[in-house]
Design an enzyme around this catalytic site. Structure first.
Site, PDB file in Angstrom:
ATOM      1  N   THR A   1      -8.314   3.909 -19.339  1.00 56.66           N
ATOM      2  CA  THR A   1      -7.863   2.800 -18.072  1.00 56.66           C
ATOM      3  C   THR A   1      -9.122   2.556 -17.299  1.00 56.66           C
ATOM      4  O   THR A   1     -10.005   3.398 -17.232  1.00 56.66           O
ATOM      5  CB  THR A   1      -6.699   3.401 -17.172  1.00 56.66           C
ATOM      6  OG1 THR A   1      -7.087   4.543 -16.599  1.00 56.66           O
ATOM      7  CG2 THR A   1      -5.485   4.036 -18.297  1.00 56.66           C
TER       8      THR A   1
ATOM      9  N   THR B   1     -10.258   5.691 -15.370  1.00 61.95           N
ATOM     10  CA  THR B   1     -10.856   6.524 -16.140  1.00 61.95           C
ATOM     11  C   THR B   1     -12.330   6.024 -16.422  1.00 61.95           C
ATOM     12  O   THR B   1     -13.127   6.677 -17.072  1.00 61.95           O
ATOM     13  CB  THR B   1     -10.336   7.208 -17.248  1.00 61.95           C
ATOM     14  OG1 THR B   1      -9.819   6.310 -18.315  1.00 61.95           O
ATOM     15  CG2 THR B   1      -8.919   8.111 -16.953  1.00 61.95           C
TER      16      THR B   1
ATOM     17  N   ASP C   1       0.916  -1.338   0.117  1.00 66.76           N
ATOM     18  CA  ASP C   1       0.200  -0.061  -0.046  1.00 66.76           C
ATOM     19  C   ASP C   1       0.855   1.155  -0.084  1.00 66.76           C
ATOM     20  O   ASP C   1       1.612   1.440   0.841  1.00 66.76           O
ATOM     21  CB  ASP C   1      -0.904   0.125   1.263  1.00 66.76           C
ATOM     22  CG  ASP C   1      -1.859   1.287   1.344  1.00 66.76           C
ATOM     23  OD1 ASP C   1      -1.524   2.143   0.744  1.00 66.76           O
ATOM     24  OD2 ASP C   1      -2.764   1.183   2.182  1.00 66.76           O
TER      25      ASP C   1
ATOM     26  N   LYS D   1       1.819  15.907  -9.044  1.00 74.48           N
ATOM     27  CA  LYS D   1       2.628  15.271 -10.103  1.00 74.48           C
ATOM     28  C   LYS D   1       3.755  16.421 -10.511  1.00 74.48           C
ATOM     29  O   LYS D   1       4.788  15.969 -10.874  1.00 74.48           O
ATOM     30  CB  LYS D   1       1.685  15.218 -11.113  1.00 74.48           C
ATOM     31  CG  LYS D   1       0.769  13.876 -10.948  1.00 74.48           C
ATOM     32  CD  LYS D   1       1.446  12.485 -11.043  1.00 74.48           C
ATOM     33  CE  LYS D   1       0.677  11.411 -11.058  1.00 74.48           C
ATOM     34  NZ  LYS D   1       1.195   9.887 -11.158  1.00 74.48           N
TER      35      LYS D   1
ATOM     36  N   TYR E   1      -3.751  17.009  -7.396  1.00 77.24           N
ATOM     37  CA  TYR E   1      -3.452  16.215  -8.235  1.00 77.24           C
ATOM     38  C   TYR E   1      -2.257  16.562  -9.111  1.00 77.24           C
ATOM     39  O   TYR E   1      -1.042  16.020  -9.023  1.00 77.24           O
ATOM     40  CB  TYR E   1      -4.470  15.521  -9.126  1.00 77.24           C
ATOM     41  CG  TYR E   1      -4.189  14.582 -10.447  1.00 77.24           C
ATOM     42  CD1 TYR E   1      -3.348  13.381 -10.182  1.00 77.24           C
ATOM     43  CD2 TYR E   1      -4.465  14.978 -11.642  1.00 77.24           C
ATOM     44  CE1 TYR E   1      -2.921  12.556 -11.107  1.00 77.24           C
ATOM     45  CE2 TYR E   1      -3.961  13.913 -12.670  1.00 77.24           C
ATOM     46  CZ  TYR E   1      -3.312  12.712 -12.218  1.00 77.24           C
ATOM     47  OH  TYR E   1      -2.832  12.031 -13.252  1.00 77.24           O
TER      48      TYR E   1
HETATM   49  P1  NAP Z   1      -5.649   3.069 -12.672  1.00 74.50           P
HETATM   50  O1  NAP Z   1      -6.255   2.031 -13.860  1.00 74.50           O
HETATM   51  O2  NAP Z   1      -6.510   3.740 -11.672  1.00 74.50           O
HETATM   52  O3  NAP Z   1      -4.471   2.207 -11.903  1.00 74.50           O
HETATM   53  C1  NAP Z   1      -4.049   2.628 -10.759  1.00 74.50           C
HETATM   54  C2  NAP Z   1      -2.845   1.815 -10.355  1.00 74.50           C
HETATM   55  O4  NAP Z   1      -2.168   2.300  -9.206  1.00 74.50           O
HETATM   56  C3  NAP Z   1      -3.383   0.355  -9.727  1.00 74.50           C
HETATM   57  O5  NAP Z   1      -2.501  -0.588 -10.441  1.00 74.50           O
HETATM   58  C4  NAP Z   1      -3.644   0.892  -8.255  1.00 74.50           C
HETATM   59  O6  NAP Z   1      -3.250  -0.715  -7.795  1.00 74.50           O
HETATM   60  C5  NAP Z   1      -2.228   1.407  -7.905  1.00 74.50           C
HETATM   61  N1  NAP Z   1      -2.427   2.010  -6.829  1.00 74.50           N
HETATM   62  C6  NAP Z   1      -3.535   3.241  -6.722  1.00 74.50           C
HETATM   63  N2  NAP Z   1      -3.417   3.706  -5.241  1.00 74.50           N
HETATM   64  C7  NAP Z   1      -2.482   2.741  -4.553  1.00 74.50           C
HETATM   65  C8  NAP Z   1      -2.236   2.651  -3.251  1.00 74.50           C
HETATM   66  N3  NAP Z   1      -2.614   3.263  -2.354  1.00 74.50           N
HETATM   67  N4  NAP Z   1      -1.064   1.745  -3.101  1.00 74.50           N
HETATM   68  C9  NAP Z   1      -0.717   0.699  -4.146  1.00 74.50           C
HETATM   69  N5  NAP Z   1      -1.043   0.922  -5.389  1.00 74.50           N
HETATM   70  C10 NAP Z   1      -1.981   1.918  -5.689  1.00 74.50           C
HETATM   71  O7  NAP Z   1      -4.666   4.252 -13.211  1.00 74.50           O
HETATM   72  P2  NAP Z   1      -3.929   4.567 -14.700  1.00 74.50           P
HETATM   73  O8  NAP Z   1      -5.201   5.533 -15.240  1.00 74.50           O
HETATM   74  O9  NAP Z   1      -3.505   3.524 -15.149  1.00 74.50           O
HETATM   75  O10 NAP Z   1      -3.049   5.630 -14.082  1.00 74.50           O
HETATM   76  C11 NAP Z   1      -1.569   5.318 -13.965  1.00 74.50           C
HETATM   77  C12 NAP Z   1      -0.542   6.334 -13.751  1.00 74.50           C
HETATM   78  O11 NAP Z   1      -0.930   7.315 -15.080  1.00 74.50           O
HETATM   79  C13 NAP Z   1      -1.254   7.231 -12.525  1.00 74.50           C
HETATM   80  O12 NAP Z   1       0.047   7.842 -11.950  1.00 74.50           O
HETATM   81  C14 NAP Z   1      -2.054   8.488 -13.003  1.00 74.50           C
HETATM   82  O13 NAP Z   1      -1.891   9.667 -12.393  1.00 74.50           O
HETATM   83  C15 NAP Z   1      -1.203   8.827 -14.725  1.00 74.50           C
HETATM   84  N6  NAP Z   1      -2.043   9.251 -15.443  1.00 74.50           N
HETATM   85  C16 NAP Z   1      -3.262   8.577 -16.009  1.00 74.50           C
HETATM   86  C17 NAP Z   1      -4.215   9.298 -16.885  1.00 74.50           C
HETATM   87  C18 NAP Z   1      -5.365   8.707 -17.360  1.00 74.50           C
HETATM   88  O14 NAP Z   1      -5.964   9.501 -17.973  1.00 74.50           O
HETATM   89  N7  NAP Z   1      -5.564   7.342 -16.976  1.00 74.50           N
HETATM   90  C19 NAP Z   1      -3.583  10.404 -17.524  1.00 74.50           C
HETATM   91  C20 NAP Z   1      -2.167  11.044 -16.961  1.00 74.50           C
HETATM   92  C21 NAP Z   1      -1.579  10.523 -16.098  1.00 74.50           C
HETATM   93  P3  NAP Z   1      -4.479  -1.653  -7.080  1.00 74.50           P
HETATM   94  O15 NAP Z   1      -5.847  -1.202  -7.748  1.00 74.50           O
HETATM   95  O16 NAP Z   1      -3.901  -3.075  -7.475  1.00 74.50           O
HETATM   96  O17 NAP Z   1      -4.337  -0.967  -5.598  1.00 74.50           O
END
Ligand code: NAP
Length: 239
Positions: free
Chosen positions: A180, A183, A57, A149, A145
């Site tokens: 993802t 989202t 975590d 970052k 957020y």
């Molecule tokens: P996601 O589908 O919500 O996945 C988030 C991941 O982070 C999951 O594997 C989750 O693991 C892990 N996580 C979250 N909170 C946690 C915690 N407290 N402890 C351990 N693990 C944790 O997110 P995503 O959209 O792929 O985003 C991934 C990264 O890209 C993030 O840093 C996000 O800010 C960045 N990003 C995303 C977007 C977008 O549009 N999607 C755009 C810009 C940047 P578990 O679920 O297994 O706990």
């Protein structure tokens, strides 16, 4: 070559883990959800790669340090795990503030502090931090957020300077909107509208972001360090 990918149970992290495994890395898949973690490990193994899951975590410092310990010597660290909750400042509670800073900024700091010295000692290593376009573009309601970052982006530059002469490169990728599980709860119209703010006129698939991350992590980017690479479909100009 060993790679630790945080937040690899979902979305962008999962795509990065799979692509790194395709390139021959032994991948440590990190997340909280053990079922999703073992699914990703199974997908990698089915494709002929090597992977194992470690649960931790990111809000718990002792757990993050245990993750670093259990990961051991890694050549590649991808600080991808992140949360994004959008609230105006008046609605941003102290707990939500702390959550963003803990997961998006402090956990990458703890992992880098624990793992970069070993990379430096071995004379090679690559760290890629996952940021967001929101760190550079002013949008109402993205405050904590974006700030968490933006801090990570500046740490990227500082870490690149601190470890560069010892063979460790540190870069960041700033994605725009990506489809993802994170989202998923946005409705289709909102996602489409966000996509239309890009030059390419659409949101990205996780694999498109992973390509940029894996490039920066690899020796193909051997003379690149301290940058934030925007993988955001292009910013539209006014008019
Ligand atoms: P996601 O589908 O919500 O996945 C988030 C991941 O982070 C999951 O594997 C989750 O693991 C892990 N996580 C979250 N909170 C946690 C915690 N407290 N402890 C351990 N693990 C944790 O997110 P995503 O959209 O792929 O985003 C991934 C990264 O890209 C993030 O840093 C996000 O800010 C960045 N990003 C995303 C977007 C977008 O549009 N999607 C755009 C810009 C940047 P578990 O679920 O297994 O706990």
């Amino acid at each position: 070559m060993t790679a630790l990918v945080t937040g690899a149970t979902s979305g962008i992290g999962r795509a990065i883990a799979k692509q790194l495994a395709d390139e021959g890395a032994e991948v440590i898949v990190h997340g909280r959800d053990a079922r999703r973690g073992s699914d990703v490990v199974a997908e990698i193994e089915k494709a002929g790669g090597a992977a194992r899951f470690i649960q931790a975590d990111m809000t718990d410092e002792a757990d993050v340090l245990r993750l670093a310990d259990e990961a051991g010597d890694v050549d590649i660290l991808i600080n991808n795990a992140g949360i994004f909750q959008f609230y105006g400042t008046s609605e941003m509670t102290t707990e939500r503030f702390d959550l963003h800073m803990d997961v998006n900024t402090k956990a990458p700091f703890l992992l880098t502090r624990a793992l970069a010295p070993g990379m430096a000692e071995r004379g090679r290593g690559s760290i890629v931090n996952i940021s967001t376009l929101a760190a550079a573009v002013t949008t109402k309601g993205t405050g904590m957020y974006a700030a968490s970052k933006a801090a990570l982006e500046q740490l990227t530059r500082v870490w690149s300077a601190e470890y560069g002469t010892q063979g460790v490169r540190v870069n960041a990728v700033a994605p725009g909107p990506v489809r993802t599980p994170g989202t998923d709860d946005m409705d289709a119209a909102t996602l489409k509208a966000i996509g239309e703010t890009t030059v390419l006129g659409r949101i990205a698939e996780p694999e498109e972001i992973a390509e940029a991350v894996v490039f920066l992590a690899s020796d193909r980017a051997s003379y690149i360090t301290g940058i934030v690479l925007e993988a955001a479909g292009g910013r539209l100009s006014i008019g």
